[in-house]
Design a protein around this motif. Structure first.
Motif, PDB file in Angstrom:
ATOM      1  N   SER A  52       0.824  -1.201   0.000  1.00 28.23           N
ATOM      2  CA  SER A  52       0.000   0.000   0.000  1.00 28.23           C
ATOM      3  C   SER A  52       0.862   1.257   0.000  1.00 28.23           C
ATOM      4  CB  SER A  52      -0.928   0.000   1.219  1.00 28.23           C
ATOM      5  OG  SER A  52      -0.158   0.064   2.415  1.00 28.23           O
ATOM      6  N   GLU A  53       0.177   2.382  -0.144  1.00 26.51           N
ATOM      7  CA  GLU A  53       0.876   3.658  -0.290  1.00 26.51           C
ATOM      8  C   GLU A  53       1.823   3.943   0.878  1.00 26.51           C
ATOM      9  OE1 GLU A  53      -2.310   3.054  -0.408  1.00 26.51           O
ATOM     10  OE2 GLU A  53      -3.359   4.168  -1.990  1.00 26.51           O
ATOM     11  N   SER A  54       1.352   3.692   2.082  1.00 26.24           N
ATOM     12  CA  SER A  54       2.153   3.997   3.275  1.00 26.24           C
ATOM     13  C   SER A  54       3.054   2.834   3.678  1.00 26.24           C
ATOM     14  CB  SER A  54       1.239   4.336   4.449  1.00 26.24           C
ATOM     15  OG  SER A  54       0.451   3.205   4.783  1.00 26.24           O
ATOM     16  N   GLY A  55       2.812   1.678   3.087  1.00 22.21           N
ATOM     17  CA  GLY A  55       3.574   0.487   3.436  1.00 22.21           C
ATOM     18  C   GLY A  55       2.985  -0.330   4.564  1.00 22.21           C
ATOM     19  N   THR A  56       1.846   0.087   5.086  1.00 18.43           N
ATOM     20  CA  THR A  56       1.273  -0.622   6.235  1.00 18.43           C
ATOM     21  C   THR A  56       0.539  -1.902   5.829  1.00 18.43           C
ATOM     22  OG1 THR A  56      -0.698   0.768   6.068  1.00 18.43           O
ATOM     23  CG2 THR A  56       1.035   1.457   7.617  1.00 18.43           C
ATOM     24  N   ARG A  57       0.139  -1.992   4.571  1.00 20.89           N
ATOM     25  CA  ARG A  57      -0.537  -3.208   4.096  1.00 20.89           C
ATOM     26  C   ARG A  57       0.284  -3.860   3.000  1.00 20.89           C
ATOM     27  NH1 ARG A  57      -5.892  -1.571   1.798  1.00 20.89           N
ATOM     28  NH2 ARG A  57      -4.891   0.443   1.490  1.00 20.89           N
ATOM     29  N   THR A  58       0.499  -5.155   3.158  1.00 23.32           N
ATOM     30  CA  THR A  58       1.253  -5.917   2.170  1.00 23.32           C
ATOM     31  C   THR A  58       0.473  -7.158   1.773  1.00 23.32           C
ATOM     32  OG1 THR A  58       2.462  -7.066   3.931  1.00 23.32           O
ATOM     33  CG2 THR A  58       3.496  -5.094   2.993  1.00 23.32           C
ATOM     34  N   PHE A  59       0.680  -7.609   0.554  1.00 27.31           N
ATOM     35  CA  PHE A  59      -0.060  -8.729  -0.011  1.00 27.31           C
ATOM     36  C   PHE A  59       0.913  -9.610  -0.785  1.00 27.31           C
ATOM     37  CE2 PHE A  59      -4.038  -6.573   0.884  1.00 27.31           C
ATOM     38  CZ  PHE A  59      -3.678  -5.234   0.839  1.00 27.31           C
ATOM     39  N   TYR A  60       0.689 -10.923  -0.692  1.00 30.19           N
ATOM     40  CA  TYR A  60       1.610 -11.857  -1.313  1.00 30.19           C
ATOM     41  C   TYR A  60       0.867 -12.994  -2.014  1.00 30.19           C
ATOM     42  CZ  TYR A  60       4.991  -9.618   1.773  1.00 30.19           C
ATOM     43  OH  TYR A  60       5.774  -8.691   2.426  1.00 30.19           O
ATOM     44  N   ALA A  61       1.459 -13.475  -3.099  1.00 28.73           N
ATOM     45  CA  ALA A  61       0.975 -14.715  -3.701  1.00 28.73           C
ATOM     46  C   ALA A  61       1.304 -15.871  -2.759  1.00 28.73           C
ATOM     47  CB  ALA A  61       1.649 -14.930  -5.055  1.00 28.73           C
ATOM     48  N   ASP A  62       0.457 -16.891  -2.765  1.00 31.09           N
ATOM     49  CA  ASP A  62       0.684 -18.040  -1.894  1.00 31.09           C
ATOM     50  C   ASP A  62       2.048 -18.676  -2.155  1.00 31.09           C
ATOM     51  OD1 ASP A  62      -2.772 -19.241  -1.875  1.00 31.09           O
ATOM     52  OD2 ASP A  62      -1.750 -17.702  -0.692  1.00 31.09           O
ATOM     53  N   SER A  63       2.507 -18.615  -3.385  1.00 36.37           N
ATOM     54  CA  SER A  63       3.762 -19.285  -3.754  1.00 36.37           C
ATOM     55  C   SER A  63       4.993 -18.646  -3.114  1.00 36.37           C
ATOM     56  CB  SER A  63       3.921 -19.283  -5.286  1.00 36.37           C
ATOM     57  OG  SER A  63       3.913 -17.952  -5.777  1.00 36.37           O
ATOM     58  N   VAL A  64       4.849 -17.424  -2.613  1.00 31.84           N
ATOM     59  CA  VAL A  64       6.016 -16.736  -2.043  1.00 31.84           C
ATOM     60  C   VAL A  64       5.796 -16.331  -0.594  1.00 31.84           C
ATOM     61  CG1 VAL A  64       6.586 -15.864  -4.334  1.00 31.84           C
ATOM     62  CG2 VAL A  64       5.379 -14.381  -2.716  1.00 31.84           C
ATOM     63  N   LYS A  65       4.593 -16.540  -0.081  1.00 30.49           N
ATOM     64  CA  LYS A  65       4.276 -16.100   1.275  1.00 30.49           C
ATOM     65  C   LYS A  65       5.213 -16.761   2.280  1.00 30.49           C
ATOM     66  CE  LYS A  65      -0.058 -15.377   1.550  1.00 30.49           C
ATOM     67  NZ  LYS A  65      -1.535 -15.559   1.662  1.00 30.49           N
ATOM     68  N   GLY A  66       5.765 -15.968   3.156  1.00 27.71           N
ATOM     69  CA  GLY A  66       6.691 -16.471   4.160  1.00 27.71           C
ATOM     70  C   GLY A  66       8.147 -16.434   3.730  1.00 27.71           C
TER      71      GLY A  66
END
Lengths: 120, 106
Positions: A52-66
């Motif tokens: 997100s704009e401020s960096g507070t929200r992040t999202f990942y594909a399942d293949s790379v999560k973690g």
């Protein structure tokens, strides 16, 4: 003019780590989501992560999560992708991408990509 | 995960002909679908968003249609620079891309 320039791609051994960077210019960086999309050699496109704009929200594909971590420094107009525990399936060109002004989750602006090769 | 299936995998046509590319979703994505063009060695370029809206500076020969699960990208009269790979992408649930259609010169 919107410009995105990725860097940091390299040849890395399996289980290694790398940090990719994307320097942005030509727009108000801190007002826009940023994303990474990758493309394995000769293959299709895969969305990897968004922030997100401020960096507070992040999202990942399942293949790379973690294993992957996206972050940004709005004072430097730069978005990063920390990639850990690399495997052969992570070999790809990694593109930095920006949404259109509407904010819809499409990718209107792209960098030229940086190549990550995982091999011993 | 919503799976997007593009057909055909390869389309062979001549300049001046009409191209019709298909993208089918495994479940409804409403109109939340985009099309991209990727030329060799280049980054993708957004052509169409929300199923039927042309992106900035995209020529009028490119048009998109469809809703729900079935979508079409039409190129009305092929120019030499249109021979490339085309991808669809949905944003209804997560973000996924189709596997691509290669448009080649016959």
């Amino acid at each position: 003019e919107v410009q995105l320039m990725e860097s940091g791609g390299a040849l890395v051994q399996p289980e290694g780590s790398l940090r990719l960077s994307c320097a942005a210019s030509g727009f108000t960086f801190g007002s826009h989501f940023m994303s990474w999309v990758r493309q394995a050699p000769g293959k299709g496109l895969e969305w990897v992560s968004s922030i997100s704009e401020s960096g507070t929200r992040t999202f990942y594909a399942d293949s790379v999560k973690g294993r992957f971590t996206i972050s940004r420094d709005n004072s430097k107009n730069t978005v990063y992708l920390q990639i850990n525990s690399l495997g052969a399936d992570d070999t790809a060109t990694y593109y930095c991408a920006k949404r259109p002004a509407t904010g819809a989750q499409y990718f209107e602006y792209w960098g030229q990509g940086t190549l990550v090769t995982v091999s011993s | 995960e919503i799976v997007l299936t593009q057909s055909p995998a390869t389309l062979s046509l001549s300049p001046g002909e009409r191209a019709t590319l298909s993208c089918r979703a495994s479940q409804s994505v409403g109109n939340y679908l985009a099309w991209y063009q990727q030329r060799p060695g280049q980054a993708p370029r957004l052509l169409i968003f929300d199923a039927s809206n042309r992106a900035t500076a995209i020529p009028a020969r490119f048009s998109g249609s469809g809703s729900g699960t079935d979508f079409t990208l039409t190129i009305s009269s092929l120019e030499p620079e249109d021979f490339a790979v085309y991808y669809c992408q949905q944003r209804s649930t997560g973000i996924t891309f189709g596997q691509g259609t290669r448009l080649e010169i016959k």
